[in-house]
Design a protein around this motif. Structure first.
Motif, short mmCIF file in Angstrom:
data_model
loop_
_atom_site.label_atom_id
_atom_site.label_comp_id
_atom_site.label_asym_id
_atom_site.label_seq_id
_atom_site.Cartn_x
_atom_site.Cartn_y
_atom_site.Cartn_z
N ASN A 127 0.82 -1.21 0.00
CA ASN A 127 0.00 0.00 0.00
C ASN A 127 0.85 1.26 0.00
O ASN A 127 0.51 2.24 -0.67
N VAL A 128 1.95 1.26 0.74
CA VAL A 128 2.85 2.43 0.76
C VAL A 128 3.41 2.66 -0.64
O VAL A 128 3.45 3.79 -1.13
N ARG A 129 3.80 1.60 -1.31
CA ARG A 129 4.38 1.74 -2.65
C ARG A 129 3.33 2.19 -3.68
O ARG A 129 3.60 3.03 -4.54
N ILE A 130 2.12 1.63 -3.57
CA ILE A 130 1.05 2.04 -4.47
C ILE A 130 0.73 3.52 -4.24
O ILE A 130 0.54 4.28 -5.19
N SER A 131 0.68 3.93 -2.99
CA SER A 131 0.43 5.34 -2.67
C SER A 131 1.51 6.23 -3.26
O SER A 131 1.23 7.34 -3.74
N SER A 132 2.74 5.76 -3.25
CA SER A 132 3.85 6.51 -3.83
C SER A 132 3.66 6.72 -5.33
O SER A 132 3.93 7.80 -5.86
N VAL A 133 3.16 5.69 -6.01
CA VAL A 133 2.90 5.82 -7.45
C VAL A 133 1.77 6.82 -7.68
O VAL A 133 1.83 7.64 -8.61
N MET A 134 0.75 6.79 -6.84
CA MET A 134 -0.35 7.76 -6.95
C MET A 134 0.18 9.18 -6.74
O MET A 134 -0.22 10.11 -7.44
N ASP A 135 1.08 9.34 -5.77
CA ASP A 135 1.68 10.65 -5.52
C ASP A 135 2.48 11.13 -6.73
O ASP A 135 2.49 12.33 -7.04
N ALA A 136 3.14 10.21 -7.43
CA ALA A 136 3.91 10.59 -8.62
C ALA A 136 2.98 11.17 -9.68
O ALA A 136 3.29 12.19 -10.31
N ALA A 137 1.82 10.55 -9.87
CA ALA A 137 0.86 11.05 -10.87
C ALA A 137 0.35 12.44 -10.48
O ALA A 137 0.24 13.34 -11.32
N THR A 138 0.07 12.62 -9.19
CA THR A 138 -0.41 13.92 -8.71
C THR A 138 0.68 14.99 -8.83
O THR A 138 0.42 16.11 -9.28
N THR A 139 1.89 14.64 -8.44
CA THR A 139 3.01 15.57 -8.54
C THR A 139 3.25 15.98 -9.98
O THR A 139 3.48 17.16 -10.28
N CYS A 140 3.19 15.02 -10.88
CA CYS A 140 3.36 15.30 -12.31
C CYS A 140 2.31 16.31 -12.76
O CYS A 140 2.64 17.32 -13.39
N GLU A 141 1.06 16.06 -12.44
CA GLU A 141 -0.02 16.94 -12.88
C GLU A 141 0.12 18.34 -12.27
O GLU A 141 -0.05 19.35 -12.95
N ASP A 142 0.41 18.38 -10.99
CA ASP A 142 0.52 19.66 -10.28
C ASP A 142 1.64 20.54 -10.84
O ASP A 142 1.52 21.77 -10.83
N ALA A 143 2.69 19.93 -11.32
CA ALA A 143 3.83 20.70 -11.83
C ALA A 143 3.43 21.62 -12.97
O ALA A 143 3.94 22.74 -13.10
N PHE A 144 2.50 21.17 -13.80
CA PHE A 144 2.08 21.98 -14.94
C PHE A 144 1.31 23.23 -14.52
O PHE A 144 1.26 24.21 -15.24
#
Length: 181
Positions: A127-144
């Motif tokens: 779950n921690v690792r899956i959450s990390s992947v979800m955070d990567a998607a959010t971080t990617c989107e937020d950067a724009f």
């Protein structure tokens, strides 16, 4: 007598497939009711895309969800690589794409490790690792959208899909961990 056995055989297959389909639908309904991040239609369509979902247990649906997340992040990384070849990006957008490429590159190994953790019944680690992947998607989107250089993200749908598939994986792994699945 031969026809009777054939009828029994086909009925048993039909019952098995409908019970598996019922498990998939019930699981997606429960996940979408429990999480605002999971839409029932997206869940059902995503899981049904895997042929193994037709006869999967809850544990099988978790495996399918994690695998779908891996396919999504791998495909998104490839898509970003193609976008970066396009020289029309302004410097800020190109930097965002480069950062997203790095995030998704890391996410591939992270989701692979999440599957290993899940298979080893280390559900909290998965779950921690899956959450990390979800955070990567959010971080990617937020950067724009950050700063004075905000640009429209060409990855909005892909990031949202990665997040939602991750939420599905978290939910079904949580069901298994708590014994409700």
């Amino acid at each position: 007598m031969k026809h009777t056995w054939l009828l029994i055989f086909f009925l048993s297959i039909t019952i098995h497939l409908s019970s598996s389909q019922s498990l998939l639908n019930t699981t997606c309904k429960a996940m979408s009711a429990d999480s605002p991040n999971i839409k029932y239609g997206f869940c059902a369509t995503s899981l049904q895309a895997a042929p193994a979902s037709q006869c999967a247990s809850t544990r099988g649906l978790a495996t399918i969800s994690i695998r779908a997340l891996r396919y999504n992040v791998t495909d998104t990384r490839c898509f970003i690589k193609q976008l970066l070849k396009n020289r029309r990006w302004d410097p800020y957008a190109k930097q965002c794409l480069g950062d997203c490429f790095d995030l998704y590159s890391d996410a591939i190994s992270t989701v692979k490790q999440a599957m290993k953790d899940f298979n080893a019944r280390r559900f909290d680690d998965a779950n921690v690792r899956i959450s990390s992947v979800m955070d990567a998607a959010t971080t990617c989107e937020d950067a724009f959208a950050e700063g004075g250089n905000a640009v429209v993200s060409p990855l909005t749908k892909r990031n949202a899909d990665a997040f939602q598939i991750g939420a599905m994986a978290l939910s079904v792994v949580g069901m298994i961990r708590t014994g409700s699945g």
